[in-house]
Scaffold this motif. Structure first.
Motif, PDB file in Angstrom:
ATOM      1  N   THR A   1       1.090  -0.803  -0.163  1.00 34.43           N
ATOM      2  CA  THR A   1       0.114   0.144  -0.251  1.00 34.43           C
ATOM      3  C   THR A   1       1.059   1.526   0.217  1.00 34.43           C
ATOM      4  OG1 THR A   1      -0.070   0.065   2.285  1.00 34.43           O
ATOM      5  CG2 THR A   1      -2.135  -1.160   0.589  1.00 34.43           C
TER       6      THR A   1
ATOM      7  N   SER B   1     -14.835   0.251   4.394  1.00 31.54           N
ATOM      8  CA  SER B   1     -13.295   1.022   5.690  1.00 31.54           C
ATOM      9  C   SER B   1     -11.987   0.919   4.986  1.00 31.54           C
ATOM     10  CB  SER B   1     -13.586  -0.189   7.029  1.00 31.54           C
ATOM     11  OG  SER B   1     -13.452  -1.564   6.297  1.00 31.54           O
TER      12      SER B   1
ATOM     13  N   GLN C   1      -9.284  -1.166   5.411  1.00 31.71           N
ATOM     14  CA  GLN C   1      -9.240  -3.157   5.092  1.00 31.71           C
ATOM     15  C   GLN C   1     -10.323  -3.277   4.610  1.00 31.71           C
ATOM     16  OE1 GLN C   1      -6.707  -4.781   6.850  1.00 31.71           O
ATOM     17  NE2 GLN C   1      -7.085  -5.599   5.117  1.00 31.71           N
ATOM     18  N   GLU C   2     -11.597  -2.909   3.829  1.00 36.24           N
ATOM     19  CA  GLU C   2     -12.375  -3.090   2.909  1.00 36.24           C
ATOM     20  C   GLU C   2     -11.829  -2.618   2.286  1.00 36.24           C
ATOM     21  OE1 GLU C   2     -17.439  -2.596   2.183  1.00 36.24           O
ATOM     22  OE2 GLU C   2     -16.709  -3.161   4.187  1.00 36.24           O
TER      23      GLU C   2
ATOM     24  N   ASN D   1      -9.076  -4.901   1.059  1.00 36.19           N
ATOM     25  CA  ASN D   1      -9.830  -6.519   0.549  1.00 36.19           C
ATOM     26  C   ASN D   1     -10.213  -6.834  -0.545  1.00 36.19           C
ATOM     27  OD1 ASN D   1      -8.724  -7.382   2.775  1.00 36.19           O
ATOM     28  ND2 ASN D   1     -11.185  -7.022   3.687  1.00 36.19           N
TER      29      ASN D   1
ATOM     30  N   PHE E   1      -5.898   5.301   7.496  1.00 38.34           N
ATOM     31  CA  PHE E   1      -5.121   3.950   7.478  1.00 38.34           C
ATOM     32  C   PHE E   1      -3.458   4.169   7.781  1.00 38.34           C
ATOM     33  CE2 PHE E   1      -7.310   3.624   3.158  1.00 38.34           C
ATOM     34  CZ  PHE E   1      -7.349   2.309   2.136  1.00 38.34           C
TER      35      PHE E   1
ATOM     36  N   LYS F   1      -3.961   2.658  11.407  1.00 39.79           N
ATOM     37  CA  LYS F   1      -4.255   1.184  11.179  1.00 39.79           C
ATOM     38  C   LYS F   1      -3.061   0.655  10.571  1.00 39.79           C
ATOM     39  CE  LYS F   1      -8.831   1.829  10.949  1.00 39.79           C
ATOM     40  NZ  LYS F   1      -9.348   2.141  11.892  1.00 39.79           N
TER      41      LYS F   1
ATOM     42  N   LEU G   1      -2.069   0.607   7.918  1.00 43.46           N
ATOM     43  CA  LEU G   1      -1.552   0.210   6.744  1.00 43.46           C
ATOM     44  C   LEU G   1      -0.984   0.240   5.842  1.00 43.46           C
ATOM     45  CD1 LEU G   1      -6.100  -0.103   6.903  1.00 43.46           C
ATOM     46  CD2 LEU G   1      -4.159  -1.957   7.475  1.00 43.46           C
TER      47      LEU G   1
END
Length: 171
Positions: free
Chosen positions: A3, A86, A88-89, A92, A114, A117, A119
């Protein structure tokens, strides 16, 4: 999945706010488009996406064939994009589509979500030659003083006084 968070900062370190008095630099916009095309996607917040719709940035041109994901808890149907509830969603979804990289494109609140978290693997900051008064900040934790060391990967001028800094982050 790797990411990459892409953001424009002012010379005094604020998250750059675009306006009619301070439009985005062409060099920064071109750089975002190049990174989005390379990734095949980008993730944005709802307000940022709506602003892109208003100024004609999406719906064709360089973003026509990209997977665009809008992260919002209250967005209805948006034309030509996937809505995720979200960060994360969103990741995914892009991973399920086979993407190896996700580009987190715009919106200070989304960037901070982001970052908080954990990420983000890499950050790209385009520093523009403008100083800003009251501004927004990118934060890894809005409630605590924390430090996260990063490793400089690259530094280069993009033109018109815009400097790009690229850092790796440990997850």
């Amino acid at each position: 999945m790797k990411t990459t968070l892409w953001a424009t900062l002012t010379a005094n370190g604020n998250y750059a706010q675009s306006s009619s008095e301070n439009p985005p630099k062409k060099e920064a916009l071109d750089d975002f488009a190049a990174h989005a095309i390379a990734a095949g996607n980008f993730i944005v917040g709802r307000r940022t996406f709506e602003g892109m719709l208003e100024n004609g940035s999406v719906g064709g041109g360089p973003f026509a064939d990209l997977d665009i994901v809008v992260v919002s808890g209250n967005a209805g149907d948006l034309p030509g994009v996937t809505v995720a509830r979200s960060p994360q969603e969103a990741l995914n979804y892009l991973q399920q589509k086979g993407h190896q990289t996700a580009l987190i494109g715009a919106g200070a609140d989304l960037h901070n979500a982001f970052l908080s978290k954990g990420l983000v693997d890499e950050v790209i900051f385009n520093v523009v030659p403008v100083m800003e008064g009251k501004g927004l900040n990118l934060l890894i934790d809005k409630d605590n003083y924390q430090y996260k060391h990063v490793q400089l990967l690259d530094c280069k001028p993009l033109g018109s006084g815009v400097i790009q800094l690229r850092y790796a982050m440990d997850r």
